[in-house]
Motif scaffolding. Structure first.
Motif, PDB file in Angstrom:
ATOM      1  N   GLN A 150      84.769  -5.708  65.531  1.00  0.00           N
ATOM      2  CA  GLN A 150      85.051  -7.108  65.250  1.00  0.00           C
ATOM      3  C   GLN A 150      85.297  -7.357  63.772  1.00  0.00           C
ATOM      4  O   GLN A 150      84.755  -6.682  62.906  1.00  0.00           O
ATOM      5  N   LEU A 151      86.129  -8.365  63.500  1.00  0.00           N
ATOM      6  CA  LEU A 151      86.355  -8.795  62.132  1.00  0.00           C
ATOM      7  C   LEU A 151      85.077  -9.424  61.596  1.00  0.00           C
ATOM      8  O   LEU A 151      84.545 -10.366  62.182  1.00  0.00           O
ATOM      9  N   ASN A 152      84.590  -8.910  60.503  1.00  0.00           N
ATOM     10  CA  ASN A 152      83.372  -9.433  59.893  1.00  0.00           C
ATOM     11  C   ASN A 152      83.696 -10.044  58.533  1.00  0.00           C
ATOM     12  O   ASN A 152      84.697  -9.702  57.903  1.00  0.00           O
ATOM     13  N   GLY A 153      82.836 -10.910  58.065  1.00  0.00           N
ATOM     14  CA  GLY A 153      83.089 -11.565  56.794  1.00  0.00           C
ATOM     15  C   GLY A 153      84.135 -12.649  56.955  1.00  0.00           C
ATOM     16  O   GLY A 153      84.438 -13.096  58.054  1.00  0.00           O
ATOM     17  N   ASN A 154      84.702 -13.074  55.861  1.00  0.00           N
ATOM     18  CA  ASN A 154      85.644 -14.182  55.871  1.00  0.00           C
ATOM     19  C   ASN A 154      87.083 -13.704  55.781  1.00  0.00           C
ATOM     20  O   ASN A 154      87.398 -12.741  55.083  1.00  0.00           O
ATOM     21  N   GLY A 155      87.940 -14.405  56.497  1.00  0.00           N
ATOM     22  CA  GLY A 155      89.365 -14.166  56.405  1.00  0.00           C
ATOM     23  C   GLY A 155      90.054 -15.460  56.022  1.00  0.00           C
ATOM     24  O   GLY A 155      89.480 -16.543  56.123  1.00  0.00           O
ATOM     25  N   CYS A 156      91.283 -15.348  55.574  1.00  0.00           N
ATOM     26  CA  CYS A 156      92.071 -16.531  55.261  1.00  0.00           C
ATOM     27  C   CYS A 156      92.155 -17.415  56.497  1.00  0.00           C
ATOM     28  O   CYS A 156      92.450 -16.947  57.599  1.00  0.00           O
ATOM     29  N   TYR A 157      91.875 -18.693  56.319  1.00  0.00           N
ATOM     30  CA  TYR A 157      91.865 -19.649  57.432  1.00  0.00           C
ATOM     31  C   TYR A 157      93.227 -19.690  58.125  1.00  0.00           C
ATOM     32  O   TYR A 157      93.298 -19.867  59.335  1.00  0.00           O
ATOM     33  N   GLN A 158      94.293 -19.493  57.355  1.00  0.00           N
ATOM     34  CA  GLN A 158      95.624 -19.646  57.936  1.00  0.00           C
ATOM     35  C   GLN A 158      96.220 -18.352  58.465  1.00  0.00           C
ATOM     36  O   GLN A 158      96.689 -18.303  59.596  1.00  0.00           O
ATOM     37  N   CYS A 159      96.196 -17.275  57.682  1.00  0.00           N
ATOM     38  CA  CYS A 159      96.871 -16.048  58.118  1.00  0.00           C
ATOM     39  C   CYS A 159      95.913 -14.967  58.608  1.00  0.00           C
ATOM     40  O   CYS A 159      96.345 -13.988  59.212  1.00  0.00           O
ATOM     41  N   GLY A 160      94.613 -15.106  58.328  1.00  0.00           N
ATOM     42  CA  GLY A 160      93.634 -14.159  58.834  1.00  0.00           C
ATOM     43  C   GLY A 160      93.358 -12.961  57.955  1.00  0.00           C
ATOM     44  O   GLY A 160      92.468 -12.166  58.258  1.00  0.00           O
ATOM     45  N   ILE A 161      94.079 -12.799  56.865  1.00  0.00           N
ATOM     46  CA  ILE A 161      93.860 -11.645  55.997  1.00  0.00           C
ATOM     47  C   ILE A 161      92.475 -11.742  55.363  1.00  0.00           C
ATOM     48  O   ILE A 161      91.970 -12.827  55.084  1.00  0.00           O
ATOM     49  N   SER A 162      91.828 -10.595  55.157  1.00  0.00           N
ATOM     50  CA  SER A 162      90.483 -10.582  54.580  1.00  0.00           C
ATOM     51  C   SER A 162      90.501 -11.080  53.136  1.00  0.00           C
ATOM     52  O   SER A 162      91.336 -10.659  52.330  1.00  0.00           O
ATOM     53  N   ILE A 163      89.582 -11.985  52.820  1.00  0.00           N
ATOM     54  CA  ILE A 163      89.458 -12.500  51.457  1.00  0.00           C
ATOM     55  C   ILE A 163      87.978 -12.601  51.100  1.00  0.00           C
ATOM     56  O   ILE A 163      87.118 -12.658  51.976  1.00  0.00           O
ATOM     57  N   LYS A 164      87.686 -12.640  49.819  1.00  0.00           N
ATOM     58  CA  LYS A 164      86.316 -12.795  49.352  1.00  0.00           C
ATOM     59  C   LYS A 164      86.031 -14.277  49.174  1.00  0.00           C
ATOM     60  O   LYS A 164      86.465 -14.893  48.207  1.00  0.00           O
TER      61      LYS A 164
END
Length: 242
Positions: free
Chosen positions: A48-62
């Protein structure tokens, strides 16, 4: 990196042979599974994707803000509102989705769709759910070759889980585009230009369903067509994001 994340699955597999249903990924039996063809908690923790991703495109961001957008989306906003993906598109998800699409192992698609449904429900606790689900369509020639539309099967499972109607024929594919695997973003955009059409007026808020989002070319082109036919907010739900 991928194998380090999946290492707990292999370690757990060596130590657990429990009475219960078998996980569709590791094949072992676990009491925690609620259905015969589901994903166990240890495998979920690895994929599963953990942590935060960009709200719009889903790419992982800090970011600690669940609605934060990446720099690219702030500079060049996408036509769709938000993207929700359940998994990383790497081992073993990539192999499982490939078997689902090309080897007709439909139980794999259902298992991933069930997990995506749980993620969707959690994401919309403080947000309005869409009025209608629309699967990304296949061209009729591709549909005849494959025998089913994977996005429609995913959408049907989600529709059942969260009680939102699904419309299989409002969005159609009028251009038989070649496979997108291995193509650059510019080639994908060119292939998908004028690939979709909408047959009737759409509700204000919809969700487009796809299996995997890579560059976003497919969902962007589909979104643009939906906006022309009444949709004001379009969310993207997919099994995996690359």
């Amino acid at each position: 990196m991928v194998y380090k994340r999946f290492y707990p699955v292999l370690l757990d597999a060596a130590n657990r042979i429990l009475a219960g249903h078998s996980c569709v990924l590791c094949g072992l039996r676990a009491k925690s599974l609620t259905s015969p063809k589901a994903i166990c908690q240890v495998c979920l923790a690895a994929i599963q994707l953990n942590g935060n991703g960009c709200y719009q495109c889903g790419i992982s961001i800090k970011s600690t803000d669940g609605q934060q957008k990446c720099g690219e989306c702030l500079k060049h906003p996408k036509p769709y509102h938000r993207l929700i993906a359940s998994c990383h598109y790497d081992f073993p998800v990539n192999q499982a989705i490939s078997r689902f699409k090309f080897n007709q192992q439909l139980h794999l698609g259902k298992a991933f769709a069930q997990e995506l449904s749980q993620r969707i429900l959690a994401a919309y606790q403080d947000d309005q759910l869409p009025q209608l689900l629309i699967p990304i369509p296949l061209h009729h020639k591709r549909l005849a070759e494959r025998g089913f539309n994977q996005s429609l099967l995913i959408g049907k499972t989600i529709s059942h889980k969260i009680s939102i109607s699904i419309a299989a024929n409002k969005l159609i594919r009028v251009k038989n585009t070649p496979h997108q695997i291995g193509l650059k973003a510019t080639q994908r955009k060119q292939n998908l230009r004028n690939a979709f059409a909408v047959k009737s007026q759409l509700p204000r808020h919809i969700a487009l369903i796809d299996d995997v989002v890579t560059t976003g070319s497919t969902i962007t082109e589909a979104t643009k067509q939906c906006i022309k036919h009444g949709a004001e907010r379009i969310d993207i739900w997919c099994l995996a994001k690359t």
